[in-house]
Design an enzyme around this catalytic site. Structure first.
Site, mmCIF file in Angstrom:
data_model
loop_
_atom_site.group_PDB
_atom_site.id
_atom_site.type_symbol
_atom_site.label_atom_id
_atom_site.label_comp_id
_atom_site.label_asym_id
_atom_site.label_seq_id
_atom_site.Cartn_x
_atom_site.Cartn_y
_atom_site.Cartn_z
ATOM 1 N N LYS A 260 0.661 -1.765 0.493
ATOM 2 C CA LYS A 260 0.235 -0.170 -0.078
ATOM 3 C C LYS A 260 0.959 1.371 0.193
ATOM 4 O O LYS A 260 1.924 1.091 0.806
ATOM 5 C CB LYS A 260 -0.616 0.245 1.448
ATOM 6 C CG LYS A 260 -2.317 0.824 0.757
ATOM 7 C CD LYS A 260 -3.116 0.029 0.564
ATOM 8 C CE LYS A 260 -4.612 0.859 -0.137
ATOM 9 N NZ LYS A 260 -5.284 -0.608 -0.165
HETATM 10 N N1 GLU Z 1 -7.227 0.302 -3.971
HETATM 11 C C1 GLU Z 1 -7.897 -0.838 -4.085
HETATM 12 C C2 GLU Z 1 -8.099 -2.247 -3.100
HETATM 13 O O1 GLU Z 1 -7.772 -2.111 -1.889
HETATM 14 C C3 GLU Z 1 -7.761 -2.214 -5.164
HETATM 15 C C4 GLU Z 1 -5.881 -2.535 -4.938
HETATM 16 C C5 GLU Z 1 -5.719 -2.721 -6.573
HETATM 17 O O2 GLU Z 1 -6.283 -3.849 -7.599
HETATM 18 O O3 GLU Z 1 -5.004 -3.332 -6.953
HETATM 19 O O4 GLU Z 1 -7.874 -3.491 -2.455
#
Ligand code: GLU
Length: 421
Positions: free
Chosen positions: A111
């Site tokens: 993240k």
């Molecule tokens: N931000 C989204 C999540 O928390 C998508 C993450 C992604 O597609 O890599 O799942």
């Protein structure tokens, strides 16, 4: 076992760790493996300069936390918010590892976040922040290393800038370096709707278990970002009765059902729910406590806590946001018999279609929207069934079941790979 802490509600990382500990204990996970999987593999903190529109130099803090590469490259969103902290990004990075493992796609978890207030930044400033942040973490990202995607306050345009910055630096176009890109730039059909669609598919599966029909199912959606607005629109189209919608500016409540396309047009135009005449006005917090069958929190973390969990009247909680419920609230909801579809399952549709996007970019061959939606459904249904049968088999709630399923999958990979020394 109770995770409740009477005085203090938990942070995002503490929430993840509390659930992880319960699941690891139930799985009899080896102590060393437990310590390893509870911790991030790499935490990057950058302080970087950006020239603002007024000509002044500003310094921003950015994070990228890579939790695990055991099952494949790291995968996870990038968020922009004044409230971003290392603890939050660390917790969400681990959640991404578990999320990818729950839906059984070949990624680890990561993240990212930049501490900034996008509502006060021009497009030019956002672009310069995005490009410089990307340049700062460039050595650690890429299609085989770590693939960012949109998250809170970032979008397709943000991903286009990351893709371009990465590509300019490596001297060739690498569309698979990020997902959630615009369609004209190697994005995937269905990605924009994917998280909301995944929430609906999960809700559909729960409805089947309960013998409910969408037409007789009242839904409240909290949050009108990408996840909430797409979930509300798709669920409205497939017959669910959306009786409440809320965002940070407040909420609209109408027991005869809200005209979602009209409401979304209004919000698109005025950027607020204030002044919308299609129901009664209601506070942003109160919306969570109204009578309904399905509550879909899709705004932000820790909105359901020990303080309001006993007031939640929904029978089914579909967690569109990441970490909207704290562990003390989990206990209360479980005791009250609320069927929870936890975030790492409910909102996994987004990363699942991100996986499809990454595959398509690497193949240079693009699939139809029907194929994408079909494959998304197969994955979501099988993950839902997997979590629910794990919960029945081990007599734990759905969240702990999802963690157990995920941790077990990661631990198996670790065992097969062995520890490099
Ligand atoms: N931000 C989204 C999540 O928390 C998508 C993450 C992604 O597609 O890599 O799942």
């Amino acid at each position: 076992m109770s995770l409740a802490q009477p005085e203090k509600e938990l942070s995002v990382f503490e929430s993840m760790a509390a659930r992880f500990d319960v699941a690891a204990r139930k799985l009899n996970l080896d102590d060393g493996v437990t310590r390893y999987l509870r911790t991030s593999n790499r935490e990057i903190l950058v302080h970087f300069p950006v020239i603002m529109d007024n000509g002044k130099l500003e310094v921003f803090d950015g994070y990228r936390v890579q939790h695990s590469i055991a099952r494949g490259p790291c995968k996870g969103g990038l968020r922009y918010s004044p409230h971003v902290t290392l603890d939050e990004i660390r917790g969400l990075a681990a959640e991404m590892t578990w999320k990818c493992a729950v839906v059984n796609i070949p990624f680890g978890g990561a993240k990212g976040g930049v501490v900034c207030d996008p509502s006060k930044l021009s497009m030019g400033e956002l672009e310069r922040i995005t490009r410089r942040y990307t340049a700062e973490i460039l050595d650690y990202i890429g299609p085989e290393r770590d693939v960012p995607a949109p998250d809170m306050n970032t979008n397709e345009q943000t991903m286009a800038w990351i893709m371009d910055t990465y590509s300019m630096n490596v001297r060739h176009t690498v569309t698979a370096s990020v997902t959630g890109k615009p369609l004209d730039l190697g994005g995937s059909a269905g990605r924009r709707e994917a998280t909301g669609r995944g929430c609906m598919i999960a809700a559909d599966q729960a409805l089947k278990r309960f013998g409910w029909r969408p037409e007789a199912t009242r839904v409240i959606v909290q949050g009108l970002g990408n996840v909430g607005s797409q979930a509300a629109r798709l669920m409205h189209e497939s017959g669910y009765k959306i009786i409440g919608v809320g965002d940070i500016t407040g909420g609209v409540f109408n027991t005869s059902g809200i005209n979602i396309p009209r409401l979304l047009d209004y919000v698109g135009q005025y950027k607020t729910l204030e002044g919308y005449e299609g129901g009664d006005n209601i506070g942003a917090q109160e919306i969570l406590e109204q009578d309904c069958e399905v509550l879909l929190p899709a705004a932000t973390e820790s909105v359901i806590t020990s303080k309001n969990a006993h007031k939640v009247k929904a029978h089914l909680l579909v967690e569109g946001a990441n970490s909207p419920t704290t562990p003390p609230a989990d206990d209360i909801l479980f005791e009250r018999g609320v069927f929870v579809i936890p975030d790492i399952l409910a909102n996994a549709g987004g990363v699942t279609v991100s996986y499809f996007e990454w595959v398509q970019d690497r193949q240079g061959y693009f699939w139809s929207e029907a194929t994408i939606n079909d494959r998304l459904k197969q994955i979501m249904v099988s993950a839902f069934d997997g979590v629910v049968s794990f919960s029945e088999k081990h007599k734990v709630n759905n969240r702990i079941a999802a963690y157990m399923l995920a941790i077990d999958r990661v631990a198996i990979t670790l065992k097969l790979r062995g520890i490099y020394a």
